[in-house]
Design an enzyme around this catalytic site. Sequence first.
Site, PDB file in Angstrom:
ATOM      1  N   GLU A 147       0.889  -1.354  -0.023  1.00  0.00           N
ATOM      2  CA  GLU A 147      -0.005   0.016  -0.095  1.00  0.00           C
ATOM      3  C   GLU A 147       0.931   1.242  -0.137  1.00  0.00           C
ATOM      4  OE1 GLU A 147      -2.774  -0.537   3.195  1.00  0.00           O
ATOM      5  OE2 GLU A 147      -3.454  -2.408   2.482  1.00  0.00           O
ATOM      6  N   HIS A 224     -10.362  -5.713  -1.955  1.00  0.00           N
ATOM      7  CA  HIS A 224     -11.575  -5.669  -1.130  1.00  0.00           C
ATOM      8  C   HIS A 224     -12.821  -4.852  -1.828  1.00  0.00           C
ATOM      9  CE1 HIS A 224      -9.132  -7.046   2.159  1.00  0.00           C
ATOM     10  NE2 HIS A 224      -8.225  -6.265   1.895  1.00  0.00           N
ATOM     11  N   ASP A 256     -12.668 -10.193  -0.665  1.00  0.00           N
ATOM     12  CA  ASP A 256     -13.898 -10.176   0.115  1.00  0.00           C
ATOM     13  C   ASP A 256     -14.930  -9.085  -0.739  1.00  0.00           C
ATOM     14  OD1 ASP A 256     -13.018  -7.932   1.243  1.00  0.00           O
ATOM     15  OD2 ASP A 256     -12.604  -8.635   3.196  1.00  0.00           O
TER      16      ASP A 256
HETATM   17  O1  G3I Z   1      -3.323  -7.516  18.968  1.00  0.00           O
HETATM   18  C1  G3I Z   1      -4.088  -6.629  19.334  1.00  0.00           C
HETATM   19  C2  G3I Z   1      -4.725  -7.232  20.632  1.00  0.00           C
HETATM   20  O2  G3I Z   1      -3.636  -7.608  21.453  1.00  0.00           O
HETATM   21  C3  G3I Z   1      -5.779  -6.241  21.178  1.00  0.00           C
HETATM   22  O3  G3I Z   1      -6.493  -6.849  22.341  1.00  0.00           O
HETATM   23  C4  G3I Z   1      -6.856  -6.078  20.279  1.00  0.00           C
HETATM   24  C5  G3I Z   1      -7.866  -5.119  20.765  1.00  0.00           C
HETATM   25  O4  G3I Z   1      -8.709  -4.338  19.569  1.00  0.00           O
HETATM   26  O5  G3I Z   1      -6.358  -5.686  19.247  1.00  0.00           O
HETATM   27  C6  G3I Z   1      -5.478  -6.322  18.619  1.00  0.00           C
HETATM   28  O6  G3I Z   1      -4.816  -5.857  17.416  1.00  0.00           O
HETATM   29  C7  G3I Z   1      -5.633  -6.018  16.272  1.00  0.00           C
HETATM   30  C8  G3I Z   1      -5.400  -6.699  15.078  1.00  0.00           C
HETATM   31  O7  G3I Z   1      -5.874  -6.524  14.105  1.00  0.00           O
HETATM   32  C9  G3I Z   1      -5.210  -8.396  15.538  1.00  0.00           C
HETATM   33  O8  G3I Z   1      -6.624  -8.642  15.877  1.00  0.00           O
HETATM   34  C10 G3I Z   1      -5.849  -4.522  15.850  1.00  0.00           C
HETATM   35  O9  G3I Z   1      -6.296  -3.671  16.767  1.00  0.00           O
HETATM   36  C11 G3I Z   1      -6.577  -4.227  14.714  1.00  0.00           C
HETATM   37  O10 G3I Z   1      -6.372  -2.931  14.138  1.00  0.00           O
HETATM   38  C12 G3I Z   1      -5.780  -5.202  13.526  1.00  0.00           C
HETATM   39  O11 G3I Z   1      -6.771  -5.104  12.170  1.00  0.00           O
HETATM   40  C13 G3I Z   1      -5.964  -5.835  11.222  1.00  0.00           C
HETATM   41  C14 G3I Z   1      -5.683  -4.673   9.950  1.00  0.00           C
HETATM   42  O12 G3I Z   1      -5.301  -5.035   8.745  1.00  0.00           O
HETATM   43  C15 G3I Z   1      -4.488  -3.670  10.695  1.00  0.00           C
HETATM   44  O13 G3I Z   1      -4.719  -2.624   9.942  1.00  0.00           O
HETATM   45  C16 G3I Z   1      -7.078  -6.680  10.651  1.00  0.00           C
HETATM   46  O14 G3I Z   1      -7.250  -7.684  11.416  1.00  0.00           O
HETATM   47  C17 G3I Z   1      -6.412  -7.289   9.256  1.00  0.00           C
HETATM   48  O15 G3I Z   1      -7.763  -7.968   8.513  1.00  0.00           O
HETATM   49  C18 G3I Z   1      -6.291  -6.058   8.447  1.00  0.00           C
HETATM   50  O16 G3I Z   1      -5.695  -6.614   7.013  1.00  0.00           O
HETATM   51  C19 G3I Z   1      -5.372  -5.590   6.081  1.00  0.00           C
HETATM   52  C20 G3I Z   1      -4.153  -6.226   5.473  1.00  0.00           C
HETATM   53  O17 G3I Z   1      -2.958  -6.347   6.323  1.00  0.00           O
HETATM   54  C21 G3I Z   1      -3.557  -5.055   4.308  1.00  0.00           C
HETATM   55  N1  G3I Z   1      -5.075  -4.686   3.344  1.00  0.00           N
HETATM   56  C22 G3I Z   1      -5.940  -4.382   4.049  1.00  0.00           C
HETATM   57  C23 G3I Z   1      -6.667  -5.244   5.113  1.00  0.00           C
HETATM   58  C24 G3I Z   1      -7.846  -5.025   5.805  1.00  0.00           C
HETATM   59  O18 G3I Z   1      -7.500  -3.898   6.369  1.00  0.00           O
END
Ligand code: G3I
Length: 337
Positions: A147, A224, A256
Amino acid sequence: MKKHLMLLALTLGSCAFAEGLKDLARPHQLHIGAAIDLRFLLDDPDYTDILEKDFDVVVAENAMKMDATEPQQNEFSFGLGDLLAQYAEKHNMLLRGHTLLWHEQVPRWITAGTWTAEQLEAIMKNHIQTVADHFKGRVFAWDVVNEAISDAGGMRDTLWRKTLGDDFIARAFQYAHQADPAAKLFYNDYSSEALTRKSDDVYALVKSLKEKNVPLDGVGMQMHLNLNNPPSMADIAQNMKRLADLNLEVHITEFDVRSAGFPGTAKERNEAMAKLYSDVVTVCLQARNCTAFLTWGVADNHTWLPGDAPLLYDGFYNPKPAYFAVQEALKQPVAQK
Ligand code: G3I
């Protein structure tokens, strides 16, 4: 005798039914996969049953990003990535690596610090090379840079670019290639599948990397998508074609479909979503360089889009109409490319 024949027919019938998406995709030389949430991998047999039936490539949804793999400077943590690598090996699946360099999920020790260009370059190089080296021979394709193009046009003004200049992208690929020369190296982005200003920018970026002999093997189209505003399939085909002409592979990396707000009944929504899934798989099958199709998650009970239902399986692990539409799309004759 008749009874035996019936049993045989039943057995053959159930085998055919048990054929997963990956089996149908194999004659097309297409890999089918999904992003994995490690929590489910450990304790949800319904989840792993689906993985083992349908997919031959997996990618960690979060576990191999920078905040997870280098939570403190030069202190690496590979436990969850290793777990997924072992799982993939055990089940003859390929592992995609996501991602070596991104502006999100950057550990706090980086964002909270101030760095000279020289210091940040060393941090970038050390991270990319340590992670790529650790997974050498196990990751078949890396999203090296994720990105880096802005939605507004041009390069995204990330912390990497601000301090290191536009060329950080080329150097990131070179560092990854030095660490794991056999891995395929991808540039990965969203909203860049059809012919748009953003996909033109991605195209210009990868073309210039190829012209500079940067080790780049492919482009990840995240896809997406939104059912309310689906992209043109003809545009996607043309975009894949211009990348093929640069000798670049395409992986559909994070497919998705959001459908909140779709005007119509649940049945109409399911049918429209099934058609969109099937159309994109068909475009991929017809492109000579589209070699992998991965969804960003497995079932609607876990998606980064809470409250939506964007995947192939519903929240109870039942295959949705989209699943059967993909199955049908994969049954079409192998395209002459
Ligand atoms: O690991 C912490 C955990 O310790 C905490 O308790 C919890 C509370 O919210 O957060 C956890 O971290 C989260 C992480 O996912 C793991 O679940 C983050 O807050 C959350 O922001 C993170 O989101 C991920 C996101 O990328 C981050 O920007 C999504 O799961 C994931 O699906 C998403 O994936 C991205 C790709 O990497 C790149 N392209 C877009 C795609 C969708 O956004």
